[in-house]
Design a protein around this motif. Structure first.
Motif, short mmCIF file in Angstrom:
data_model
loop_
_atom_site.label_atom_id
_atom_site.label_comp_id
_atom_site.label_asym_id
_atom_site.label_seq_id
_atom_site.Cartn_x
_atom_site.Cartn_y
_atom_site.Cartn_z
N PRO A 248 0.82 -1.23 0.00
CA PRO A 248 0.00 0.00 0.00
C PRO A 248 0.84 1.27 0.00
O PRO A 248 0.48 2.27 -0.61
N VAL A 249 1.99 1.22 0.67
CA VAL A 249 2.86 2.40 0.72
C VAL A 249 3.46 2.68 -0.65
O VAL A 249 3.54 3.84 -1.08
N ILE A 250 3.86 1.66 -1.35
CA ILE A 250 4.43 1.84 -2.70
C ILE A 250 3.37 2.38 -3.65
O ILE A 250 3.64 3.27 -4.45
N VAL A 251 2.15 1.86 -3.57
CA VAL A 251 1.08 2.36 -4.42
C VAL A 251 0.77 3.82 -4.10
O VAL A 251 0.63 4.66 -5.00
N LEU A 252 0.69 4.17 -2.82
CA LEU A 252 0.43 5.55 -2.41
C LEU A 252 1.56 6.48 -2.86
O LEU A 252 1.31 7.58 -3.35
N GLN A 253 2.80 6.04 -2.71
CA GLN A 253 3.93 6.85 -3.15
C GLN A 253 3.89 7.08 -4.66
O GLN A 253 4.14 8.18 -5.13
N SER A 254 3.57 6.06 -5.40
CA SER A 254 3.48 6.19 -6.86
C SER A 254 2.39 7.18 -7.25
O SER A 254 2.58 8.03 -8.13
N LEU A 255 1.24 7.08 -6.60
CA LEU A 255 0.14 8.01 -6.90
C LEU A 255 0.50 9.45 -6.55
O LEU A 255 0.18 10.37 -7.29
N THR A 256 1.19 9.66 -5.43
CA THR A 256 1.57 11.02 -5.07
C THR A 256 2.62 11.58 -6.01
O THR A 256 2.59 12.78 -6.32
N TYR A 257 3.53 10.76 -6.50
CA TYR A 257 4.51 11.24 -7.48
C TYR A 257 3.83 11.65 -8.77
O TYR A 257 4.14 12.68 -9.36
N VAL A 258 2.89 10.84 -9.23
CA VAL A 258 2.17 11.18 -10.46
C VAL A 258 1.35 12.45 -10.27
O VAL A 258 1.34 13.33 -11.13
N THR A 259 0.69 12.58 -9.12
CA THR A 259 -0.07 13.78 -8.84
C THR A 259 0.81 15.02 -8.76
O THR A 259 0.48 16.07 -9.31
N ALA A 260 1.94 14.88 -8.10
CA ALA A 260 2.86 16.02 -7.99
C ALA A 260 3.41 16.44 -9.34
O ALA A 260 3.54 17.63 -9.64
#
Length: 101
Positions: A84-96
């Motif tokens: 879940p942390v890797i998925v959340l980190q990936s989503l925040t990078y894409v959003t940023a």
């Protein structure tokens, strides 16, 4: 030879495969080719900071705040079992990245 086969664990079935994948993901997520241009961006007309402000105030706070956040992120990552942390980190990078455009 029989003893070797009895103790042999393929990479994908043990801890080696996930560890290698996590290391590759960590390396790729930490690759930030934009960082050398942050000072130029912050001293430009958009943010209008001086070079002295950027080097003495912005970058030290940025670096130490990231270092302090590593401890809780490490604990949360261990508690949630990485995925879940890797998925959340990936989503925040894409959003940023999308917001920076």
């Amino acid at each position: 030879m029989d003893a070797y086969r009895r103790y042999y664990v393929p990479c994908h079935a043990g801890w080696v495969g996930p560890t290698v994948l996590l290391c590759i993901y960590g390396f790729c997520s930490m690759m930030r080719p934009i960082e050398p241009f942050v000072t130029v961006f912050l001293t430009g007309t958009y943010k209008n900071l001086t070079t002295e402000q950027v080097t003495s105030q912005v970058i030290p706070v940025w670096t130490y705040s990231r270092a302090v956040l590593l401890v809780p992120v490490l604990l949360i990552t261990d508690f949630l079992r990485y995925k879940p942390v890797i998925v959340l980190q990936s989503l925040t990078y894409v959003t940023a990245e999308c917001c920076m455009l």
